[in-house]
Design an enzyme around this catalytic site. Sequence first.
Site, short mmCIF file in Angstrom:
data_model
loop_
_atom_site.label_atom_id
_atom_site.label_comp_id
_atom_site.label_asym_id
_atom_site.label_seq_id
_atom_site.Cartn_x
_atom_site.Cartn_y
_atom_site.Cartn_z
CE1 TYR A 155 -4.10 1.53 -0.38
CE2 TYR A 155 -3.59 2.72 1.64
CZ TYR A 155 -4.38 2.54 0.52
OH TYR A 155 -5.46 3.37 0.31
CE LYS A 162 -7.17 6.18 0.62
NZ LYS A 162 -8.18 7.01 -0.08
C1 IMJ Z 1 -3.90 -0.85 -3.27
C2 IMJ Z 1 -2.53 -1.10 -3.45
C3 IMJ Z 1 -1.86 -1.99 -2.66
C4 IMJ Z 1 -2.50 -2.69 -1.67
C5 IMJ Z 1 -3.87 -2.46 -1.51
C6 IMJ Z 1 -4.57 -1.54 -2.30
N1 IMJ Z 1 -4.77 -2.99 -0.61
C7 IMJ Z 1 -6.00 -2.43 -0.82
C8 IMJ Z 1 -5.91 -1.53 -1.88
C9 IMJ Z 1 -4.42 -3.99 0.38
C10 IMJ Z 1 -7.21 -2.75 -0.02
C11 IMJ Z 1 -7.05 -0.72 -2.48
N2 IMJ Z 1 -7.13 0.62 -1.84
C12 IMJ Z 1 -7.63 0.67 -0.48
C13 IMJ Z 1 -6.77 1.80 -2.48
O1 IMJ Z 1 -6.87 2.85 -1.87
C14 IMJ Z 1 -6.27 1.81 -3.86
C15 IMJ Z 1 -5.74 2.93 -4.41
C16 IMJ Z 1 -5.11 2.99 -5.70
C17 IMJ Z 1 -5.10 1.94 -6.61
C18 IMJ Z 1 -4.44 2.07 -7.84
C19 IMJ Z 1 -4.36 0.96 -8.85
C20 IMJ Z 1 -4.11 1.46 -10.24
C21 IMJ Z 1 -3.17 2.62 -10.33
N3 IMJ Z 1 -3.10 3.49 -9.29
C22 IMJ Z 1 -3.78 3.30 -8.11
N4 IMJ Z 1 -3.81 4.31 -7.20
C23 IMJ Z 1 -4.45 4.16 -6.05
O2 IMJ Z 1 -2.50 2.81 -11.36
#
Ligand code: IMJ
Length: 255
Positions: A155, A162
Site C-alpha cells: 500500500y 491516507k
Molecule cells: C492498493 C494497493 C496496494 C494494496 C492495496 C490496495 N490494498 C488495498 C488496496 C491492500 C485494499 C485498495 N485501496 C484501499 C486503495 O486505496 C487503492 C488505491 C489505488 C489503486 C491504484 C491501482 C491502479 C493505479 N493506481 C492506483 N492508485 C491508487 O494505477
Amino acid sequence: MLQGKKGIVFGVANRHSLAWFITKALSGAGAQLAITYQEERFEKKLKKLMENELDDQPLALPCDIRDDAQIESVYQRLGETFGQLDFIIHSVAFASREDLEGKFIHTSREGFLLAMEISVFSLAAIIKPALPLMDKGGNIVTLTYLGGQRAVPNYNVMGVAKAALESSVRYLAADLGEQNIRVNALSPGPINTLSSRGIKGFSSFLDHVRQKTPLQRNIEGKEVGDAALFLCSDLSRGITGETIYVDAGYHIMGS
Ligand code: IMJ
C-alpha cells in the site's frame, strides 16, 4: 431519508467504484445528485450505468480535481441548477502503479507528490469553493483505508496519503464545525474495485482478511453505500472528524 437534500459525488469511474455504491444509496434515499468523472471517455458508459440503475438521473459533469478551474465550473453549474449543497462525497485516490508494489522506501519524489495531490489535497480543494453553497450546514464524507494507520504490504505511498487524508478530516472538521458542516471518513475493508484489481496478491489478501475478520467475510460495496447514507443523514448529527471502519471488524484484531 435524504428527501430534498442535494449532493455531489466525486470519483465515479465504473460500476465497481465505491463512489458508485454510495451514489446508489444516496439516490435511493431521495437525494438529488450530481456526479463527476475524471475523463470524457468515461461519459458514455456512466450515462448508461445511471440510466440502467437509477430512478432519478444525476447531473454528470467532467472534473479533473487537479484543476481548480474545472472544480470552480462544477460548482458554478451546481449553483445554477441546485442553488445549494448539502453533502460532498470524495472518493478519489491515485498513485503510480510502480509505487504500489515493493518497498515504500523506493517511492520517488514525483510519485509521492502525485499521490498526495490527487489523494489528499483534492479533499480541501473540492470543499473550499463549495462553502458558499453550503451556508445551511452540510456533510462531507471521504474514503480512507487501514493502510493509513498500519503498514499494509504494497500500500506504501497510498498509506502515507491516507494518514494525511485522515488528518485532513480532523482539521477540516475543526475548521468547519462552526458552519455546521461535518467532515468524516469511511474506512472499508478490501473490496474488488477498479482501484484494487490488478494489484499483486489482492485476491489472496481478500481471503486472508476474511479468515481474520470477526464477521468472517469480506465487505460489499452496498455496505459502504449504506454507511455513507448514515453519515450524510441526520442520524449521525453528533459525529464529526471521525473515521468509521466498515470492515466487518478486521481492524480490532491483534493477529
Ligand atoms: C492498493 C494497493 C496496494 C494494496 C492495496 C490496495 N490494498 C488495498 C488496496 C491492500 C485494499 C485498495 N485501496 C484501499 C486503495 O486505496 C487503492 C488505491 C489505488 C489503486 C491504484 C491501482 C491502479 C493505479 N493506481 C492506483 N492508485 C491508487 O494505477
